[in-house]
Design a protein around this motif. Structure first.
Motif, PDB file in Angstrom:
ATOM      1  N   TYR A  96       0.806  -1.219   0.000  1.00  0.00           N
ATOM      2  CA  TYR A  96       0.000   0.000   0.000  1.00  0.00           C
ATOM      3  C   TYR A  96       0.845   1.277   0.000  1.00  0.00           C
ATOM      4  O   TYR A  96       0.293   2.374  -0.009  1.00  0.00           O
ATOM      5  N   ASP A  97       2.164   1.121  -0.003  1.00  0.00           N
ATOM      6  CA  ASP A  97       3.088   2.261   0.001  1.00  0.00           C
ATOM      7  C   ASP A  97       2.791   3.203   1.167  1.00  0.00           C
ATOM      8  O   ASP A  97       2.710   4.414   1.017  1.00  0.00           O
ATOM      9  N   LEU A  98       2.631   2.598   2.341  1.00  0.00           N
ATOM     10  CA  LEU A  98       2.344   3.352   3.558  1.00  0.00           C
ATOM     11  C   LEU A  98       3.291   2.888   4.662  1.00  0.00           C
ATOM     12  O   LEU A  98       3.300   1.702   5.005  1.00  0.00           O
ATOM     13  N   PRO A  99       4.086   3.786   5.239  1.00  0.00           N
ATOM     14  CA  PRO A  99       4.982   3.373   6.317  1.00  0.00           C
ATOM     15  C   PRO A  99       4.249   3.145   7.627  1.00  0.00           C
ATOM     16  O   PRO A  99       3.200   3.747   7.880  1.00  0.00           O
ATOM     17  N   VAL A 100       4.783   2.254   8.440  1.00  0.00           N
ATOM     18  CA  VAL A 100       4.338   2.131   9.829  1.00  0.00           C
ATOM     19  C   VAL A 100       5.238   3.049  10.649  1.00  0.00           C
ATOM     20  O   VAL A 100       6.450   2.839  10.717  1.00  0.00           O
ATOM     21  N   LEU A 101       4.648   4.079  11.255  1.00  0.00           N
ATOM     22  CA  LEU A 101       5.441   5.086  11.955  1.00  0.00           C
ATOM     23  C   LEU A 101       5.278   5.038  13.472  1.00  0.00           C
ATOM     24  O   LEU A 101       5.948   5.777  14.189  1.00  0.00           O
ATOM     25  N   SER A 102       4.398   4.182  13.963  1.00  0.00           N
ATOM     26  CA  SER A 102       4.330   3.935  15.399  1.00  0.00           C
ATOM     27  C   SER A 102       3.751   2.552  15.645  1.00  0.00           C
ATOM     28  O   SER A 102       2.963   2.041  14.840  1.00  0.00           O
ATOM     29  N   VAL A 103       4.182   1.958  16.748  1.00  0.00           N
ATOM     30  CA  VAL A 103       3.714   0.640  17.169  1.00  0.00           C
ATOM     31  C   VAL A 103       3.168   0.787  18.581  1.00  0.00           C
ATOM     32  O   VAL A 103       3.856   1.312  19.471  1.00  0.00           O
ATOM     33  N   HIS A 104       1.924   0.368  18.762  1.00  0.00           N
ATOM     34  CA  HIS A 104       1.322   0.395  20.092  1.00  0.00           C
ATOM     35  C   HIS A 104       1.572  -0.954  20.736  1.00  0.00           C
ATOM     36  O   HIS A 104       1.056  -1.976  20.279  1.00  0.00           O
ATOM     37  N   GLU A 120       8.723  -8.845  28.220  1.00  0.00           N
ATOM     38  CA  GLU A 120       8.903  -9.531  26.947  1.00  0.00           C
ATOM     39  C   GLU A 120       8.021  -8.888  25.878  1.00  0.00           C
ATOM     40  O   GLU A 120       8.453  -8.701  24.731  1.00  0.00           O
ATOM     41  N   ARG A 121       6.798  -8.543  26.248  1.00  0.00           N
ATOM     42  CA  ARG A 121       5.910  -7.888  25.281  1.00  0.00           C
ATOM     43  C   ARG A 121       6.475  -6.540  24.842  1.00  0.00           C
ATOM     44  O   ARG A 121       6.413  -6.189  23.658  1.00  0.00           O
ATOM     45  N   LEU A 122       7.031  -5.784  25.786  1.00  0.00           N
ATOM     46  CA  LEU A 122       7.595  -4.480  25.434  1.00  0.00           C
ATOM     47  C   LEU A 122       8.817  -4.632  24.539  1.00  0.00           C
ATOM     48  O   LEU A 122       8.989  -3.891  23.564  1.00  0.00           O
ATOM     49  N   ASN A 123       9.668  -5.592  24.856  1.00  0.00           N
ATOM     50  CA  ASN A 123      10.838  -5.838  24.014  1.00  0.00           C
ATOM     51  C   ASN A 123      10.440  -6.286  22.614  1.00  0.00           C
ATOM     52  O   ASN A 123      11.029  -5.846  21.622  1.00  0.00           O
ATOM     53  N   ARG A 124       9.426  -7.134  22.529  1.00  0.00           N
ATOM     54  CA  ARG A 124       8.965  -7.586  21.212  1.00  0.00           C
ATOM     55  C   ARG A 124       8.368  -6.431  20.414  1.00  0.00           C
ATOM     56  O   ARG A 124       8.543  -6.339  19.194  1.00  0.00           O
ATOM     57  N   ALA A 125       7.650  -5.542  21.096  1.00  0.00           N
ATOM     58  CA  ALA A 125       7.101  -4.362  20.420  1.00  0.00           C
ATOM     59  C   ALA A 125       8.222  -3.473  19.903  1.00  0.00           C
ATOM     60  O   ALA A 125       8.142  -2.928  18.790  1.00  0.00           O
ATOM     61  N   ALA A 126       9.278  -3.326  20.703  1.00  0.00           N
ATOM     62  CA  ALA A 126      10.420  -2.516  20.272  1.00  0.00           C
ATOM     63  C   ALA A 126      11.114  -3.155  19.071  1.00  0.00           C
ATOM     64  O   ALA A 126      11.506  -2.460  18.119  1.00  0.00           O
ATOM     65  N   ALA A 144       9.691   2.151  12.466  1.00  0.00           N
ATOM     66  CA  ALA A 144       8.790   3.050  13.191  1.00  0.00           C
ATOM     67  C   ALA A 144       9.545   3.684  14.357  1.00  0.00           C
ATOM     68  O   ALA A 144      10.121   2.971  15.175  1.00  0.00           O
ATOM     69  N   PRO A 145       9.557   5.006  14.465  1.00  0.00           N
ATOM     70  CA  PRO A 145      10.348   5.651  15.504  1.00  0.00           C
ATOM     71  C   PRO A 145       9.717   5.677  16.885  1.00  0.00           C
ATOM     72  O   PRO A 145      10.371   6.015  17.863  1.00  0.00           O
ATOM     73  N   THR A 146       8.426   5.305  16.993  1.00  0.00           N
ATOM     74  CA  THR A 146       7.701   5.472  18.249  1.00  0.00           C
ATOM     75  C   THR A 146       7.035   4.176  18.692  1.00  0.00           C
ATOM     76  O   THR A 146       6.421   3.484  17.875  1.00  0.00           O
ATOM     77  N   VAL A 147       7.172   3.878  19.985  1.00  0.00           N
ATOM     78  CA  VAL A 147       6.441   2.782  20.612  1.00  0.00           C
ATOM     79  C   VAL A 147       5.546   3.398  21.682  1.00  0.00           C
ATOM     80  O   VAL A 147       6.034   4.079  22.592  1.00  0.00           O
ATOM     81  N   VAL A 148       4.245   3.187  21.550  1.00  0.00           N
ATOM     82  CA  VAL A 148       3.290   3.699  22.533  1.00  0.00           C
ATOM     83  C   VAL A 148       3.149   2.681  23.655  1.00  0.00           C
ATOM     84  O   VAL A 148       2.956   1.486  23.396  1.00  0.00           O
ATOM     85  N   VAL A 149       3.239   3.169  24.903  1.00  0.00           N
ATOM     86  CA  VAL A 149       3.226   2.287  26.074  1.00  0.00           C
ATOM     87  C   VAL A 149       2.258   2.847  27.115  1.00  0.00           C
ATOM     88  O   VAL A 149       2.238   4.051  27.361  1.00  0.00           O
ATOM     89  N   HIS A 150       1.462   1.960  27.727  1.00  0.00           N
ATOM     90  CA  HIS A 150       0.593   2.363  28.836  1.00  0.00           C
ATOM     91  C   HIS A 150       1.360   2.253  30.153  1.00  0.00           C
ATOM     92  O   HIS A 150       2.256   1.397  30.287  1.00  0.00           O
ATOM     93  N   PRO A 151       0.998   3.037  31.168  1.00  0.00           N
ATOM     94  CA  PRO A 151       1.535   2.790  32.512  1.00  0.00           C
ATOM     95  C   PRO A 151       1.127   1.395  32.978  1.00  0.00           C
ATOM     96  O   PRO A 151       0.125   0.845  32.511  1.00  0.00           O
TER      97      PRO A 151
END
Length: 273
Positions: free
Chosen positions: A57-65, A82-88, A96-103
């Protein structure tokens, strides 16, 4: 891109349609890229599948939640680190330069106790990523309010290097979104754009359909030195058809682009209600 700030579609905005549909709808509407919400959909967890969709689709993924929701507590692993490391790792692979994380949730005692120190270690392993901690909200159960996060729903009270500002969450917690942006300061790296009515629940309305200062916040980003991205995180799960869902997503994109336009562009009056 149509503005200096990339406008992304969160894959959560097409639920109950799958992650692949988010790419299709984002491309059709003209979004600048995607935020991938990692959840139980296997495609959302698969770097190869996501790269294929991004290229198609020629669309970058720029953040991962990262998988921080109640329903994603066993995605990849029951271990939150482990989930946070896998997301990173997923974000790094996708560029993607950003990883969104909840408290942390209050029942994740070990994770919460070591959250700041552990996050610093993850950051050291992935120095090019921003781990943007998201503001959350209290919830009401059995007639009582409680905070399901430790040490609280407002990450600025603890202090982190990077934040995600969620306007729907501001509405649910009944706080001023512009004030929250001020508290986040230079740490504001990412925005979840969605509206709310301030009735104490998380609504993720199409921006302009609630009473939050969505337009004002967008127009303030340039003066704040914001260099991140804005992701539309709106609920379309009750849309009666695919056409209605796509219309909501187009309306959301048009709103974001309108108020992210340079100050010297003609900007219509803000409708609040």
């Amino acid at each position: 891109m149509s503005s200096r700030v990339p406008v992304l579609l969160s894959s959560s905005s097409v639920f109950p349609e799958p992650t692949a549909a988010a790419f299709e709808l984002a491309a059709s509407a003209g979004y600048d890229g995607l935020e991938v919400m990692v959840w139980t959909d296997r495609v959302s967890q698969d770097a190869g599948a996501l790269k294929g969709l991004s290229e198609h689709y020629d669309l970058p993924v720029l953040s991962v939640h990262a998988p921080c929701l109640l329903v994603t507590q066993r995605v990849w692993s029951p271990d939150p680190w482990e989930r946070l490391n896998r997301a990173a790792q997923l974000a790094e692979t996708l560029g993607a330069p950003t990883v969104v994380v909840h408290p942390p949730f209050s029942w994740q005692r070990d994770y919460a106790k070591n959250f700041a120190g552990g996050l610093a270690k993850v950051q050291a392993r992935f120095p090019d990523l921003a781990f943007a901690i998201e503001n959350m909200f209290p919830v009401k159960m059995a007639g009582r309010w409680f905070v399901p996060y430790t040490p609280g729903w407002d990450p600025t009270e603890t202090g982190f290097d990077a934040y995600t500002l969620d306007l729907s969450h501001c509405a649910a917690s009944r706080i001023n979104a512009l004030g929250m942006a001020d508290k986040m300061g230079a740490g504001l790296k990412h925005v979840h754009l969605g509206d709310g009515t301030g009735e104490g629940r998380d609504e993720h309305l199409v921006p302009g359909r609630g009473n939050q200062p969505c337009a004002e916040l967008l127009r303030s980003l340039s003066a704040r030195g914001f260099t991140g991205s804005v992701a539309l995180e709106v609920s379309t799960r009750k849309a009666p058809s695919r056409a209605a869902r796509e219309a909501d997503l187009r309306e959301s994109l048009e709103f974001a682009r309108r108020y992210l336009a340079p100050a010297d562009s003609a900007t219509p009056a803000i409708s609040r209600g």
